[in-house]
Design a protein around this motif. Structure first.
Motif, short mmCIF file in Angstrom:
data_model
loop_
_atom_site.label_atom_id
_atom_site.label_comp_id
_atom_site.label_asym_id
_atom_site.label_seq_id
_atom_site.Cartn_x
_atom_site.Cartn_y
_atom_site.Cartn_z
N ALA A 113 0.84 -1.20 0.00
CA ALA A 113 0.00 0.00 0.00
C ALA A 113 0.87 1.25 0.00
CB ALA A 113 -0.91 -0.01 1.22
N THR A 115 0.01 4.39 1.41
CA THR A 115 -0.10 5.07 2.70
C THR A 115 -0.93 4.22 3.66
OG1 THR A 115 -2.06 6.29 1.92
CG2 THR A 115 0.09 7.38 1.68
N PRO A 116 -0.80 4.47 4.97
CA PRO A 116 -1.58 3.69 5.94
C PRO A 116 -3.08 3.81 5.69
CG PRO A 116 0.20 4.85 7.05
CD PRO A 116 0.16 5.36 5.63
N ARG A 117 -3.72 2.67 5.65
CA ARG A 117 -5.16 2.63 5.43
C ARG A 117 -5.68 1.24 5.77
NH1 ARG A 117 -8.11 4.36 -0.28
NH2 ARG A 117 -10.22 4.62 0.55
N GLY A 118 -6.76 1.17 6.54
CA GLY A 118 -7.35 -0.11 6.88
C GLY A 118 -6.37 -0.98 7.65
N HIS A 120 -3.54 -2.08 6.53
CA HIS A 120 -2.16 -1.84 6.09
C HIS A 120 -1.69 -0.51 6.68
CE1 HIS A 120 -2.77 -5.14 3.28
NE2 HIS A 120 -3.90 -4.55 2.95
N VAL A 121 -0.83 -0.57 7.69
CA VAL A 121 -0.42 0.64 8.40
C VAL A 121 1.10 0.78 8.38
CG1 VAL A 121 -0.55 1.92 10.58
CG2 VAL A 121 -2.48 0.49 9.84
N THR A 124 3.63 -0.20 4.70
CA THR A 124 3.23 0.64 3.58
C THR A 124 4.47 1.33 3.02
OG1 THR A 124 2.82 2.54 5.03
CG2 THR A 124 0.94 1.10 4.56
N ARG A 143 -1.60 8.71 -4.53
CA ARG A 143 -1.61 7.30 -4.14
C ARG A 143 -1.66 6.40 -5.36
NH1 ARG A 143 -5.79 7.37 0.55
NH2 ARG A 143 -7.18 6.75 -1.12
N ARG A 146 -2.78 -0.54 -4.03
CA ARG A 146 -1.88 -1.51 -3.40
C ARG A 146 -1.43 -2.59 -4.36
NH1 ARG A 146 -2.15 -6.35 -0.43
NH2 ARG A 146 -4.35 -6.59 -0.93
N ARG A 201 -18.58 3.52 -1.28
CA ARG A 201 -17.90 3.14 -0.05
C ARG A 201 -18.39 1.76 0.41
NH1 ARG A 201 -15.19 5.78 4.01
NH2 ARG A 201 -15.54 7.80 2.98
#
Length: 314
Positions: A113, A115-118, A120-121, A124, A143, A146, A201
């Motif tokens: 990924a 950037t950090p998201r969900g 995946h922190v 990344t 971005r 991933r 979403r």
């Protein structure tokens, strides 16, 4: 027009390349204490917030731990580090293509990924580069999905990030992608595809709907052999999954795509087989700070073209 007051600097350092979470208490009634608001807002599970408060892990702007009975104050900021689950390490390197005092251009591998998201922190591209380069203020100017490999632009100085982000917002960056997909001799190429794409979403796949086009992609055939082809993809807009949607709509879905044309589910953590055959090959732009003209090219190759049997075998 009143100018918005920027938040105070974080009293907590980064942890493993990841920024602490910042929460601003809204101007609303209903909570007697900071603790009550955090329990309601964060939905962290029974006892989690109380445990963090008791351990001194939630702090105010001065770095002082927030107590359970700290009175609610609209506009107050608090910070804490989230409890990170163990993340599967992506076993591929991220290459630095260019670095100067303003920007870093990285060549990101598949499965990492941006950037950090969900879930995946720490694992990344941003967190890795902050750690590896010793640049805690590094930020992403845009971005990349991933599952997509290739070039990503990062900014060194937070005060310059907006200038570089505006390049992408204003479509001043020339981007070129490469993809491997089935060869369809009846497909008339090159062509420009225009459609309206929506991404809801909570829904994994984007979809085309009737209406004014908001997604434009140039599709060109580069070469073909053995029923597969290399395509050059030039996005004119930046809708989520745009190139993947357009290739699928043309009847030549990108190899390794778990969403288009059929959703097969997310790629499980630790499964690095058959990566999506999509690569952000080039980035070209005029630097908004230095005025230099940049052109960067990824050195990565797409395995389904160079060694299909190895790619298909995982």
């Amino acid at each position: 027009m009143r100018r918005r007051t920027p938040p105070p600097p974080s009293p907590l350092p980064q942890l493993n390349g990841v920024d602490p979470v910042r929460v601003r208490l809204p101007a609303a009634d209903g909570w007697a204490t900071v603790r009550d608001h955090l329990v309601a807002r964060l939905a962290a599970g029974d006892g989690v917030i109380d445990g963090m408060l008791d351990a001194g892990r939630i702090v105010d702007a001065t770095g002082r731990p927030v107590a359970r009975d700290t009175a609610y104050a609209p506009g107050m900021y608090v910070w804490f580090h989230r409890e990170l689950a163990d993340e599967e390490r992506v076993p591929f390197p991220i290459e630095v293509v260019h670095r100067d005092e303003h920007i870093v251009v990285a060549d990101k591998p598949h499965f990492l990924a941006t950037t950090p998201r969900g879930s995946h922190v720490a694992e990344t591209a941003l967190a890795r580069l902050r750690r590896d380069l010793g640049l805690p203020a590094l930020g992403a100017a845009h971005r990349l999905d991933r599952l997509t490999a290739g070039l990503v632009l990062f900014t060194v100085r937070p005060e310059e990030r907006g200038a570089y982000q505006s390049l992408f917002r204003d479509r001043l960056v020339a981007k070129e992608y490469e993809a491997v997909a089935p060869y369809e001799p009846g497909l008339d190429l090159p062509r420009t595809v225009r459609s309206r794409i929506v991404k809801e979403r909570g829904v994994m796949a984007a979809r085309e709907v009737p209406g004014e086009p908001n997604a434009v992609s140039r599709i060109e055939l580069v070469e073909h052999r053995d029923g597969r082809a290399r395509y050059r993809l030039t996005p004119g807009t930046g809708q989520t999954h745009q190139l993947r949607v357009h290739m699928s709509a043309l009847g030549v879905p990108i190899l390794g795509d778990p969403l288009y044309p059929v959703v097969t589910g997310p790629v499980p953590a630790g499964d690095f087989r058959c990566p999506l055959q999509l690569l952000a090959r080039t980035l070209e732009f005029t630097d908004p700070v230095t005025g230099h003209r940049h052109r960067f090219v990824s050195s990565r190759t797409l395995d389904a073209w160079s060694s299909y049997d190895d790619w298909a075998a995982g």
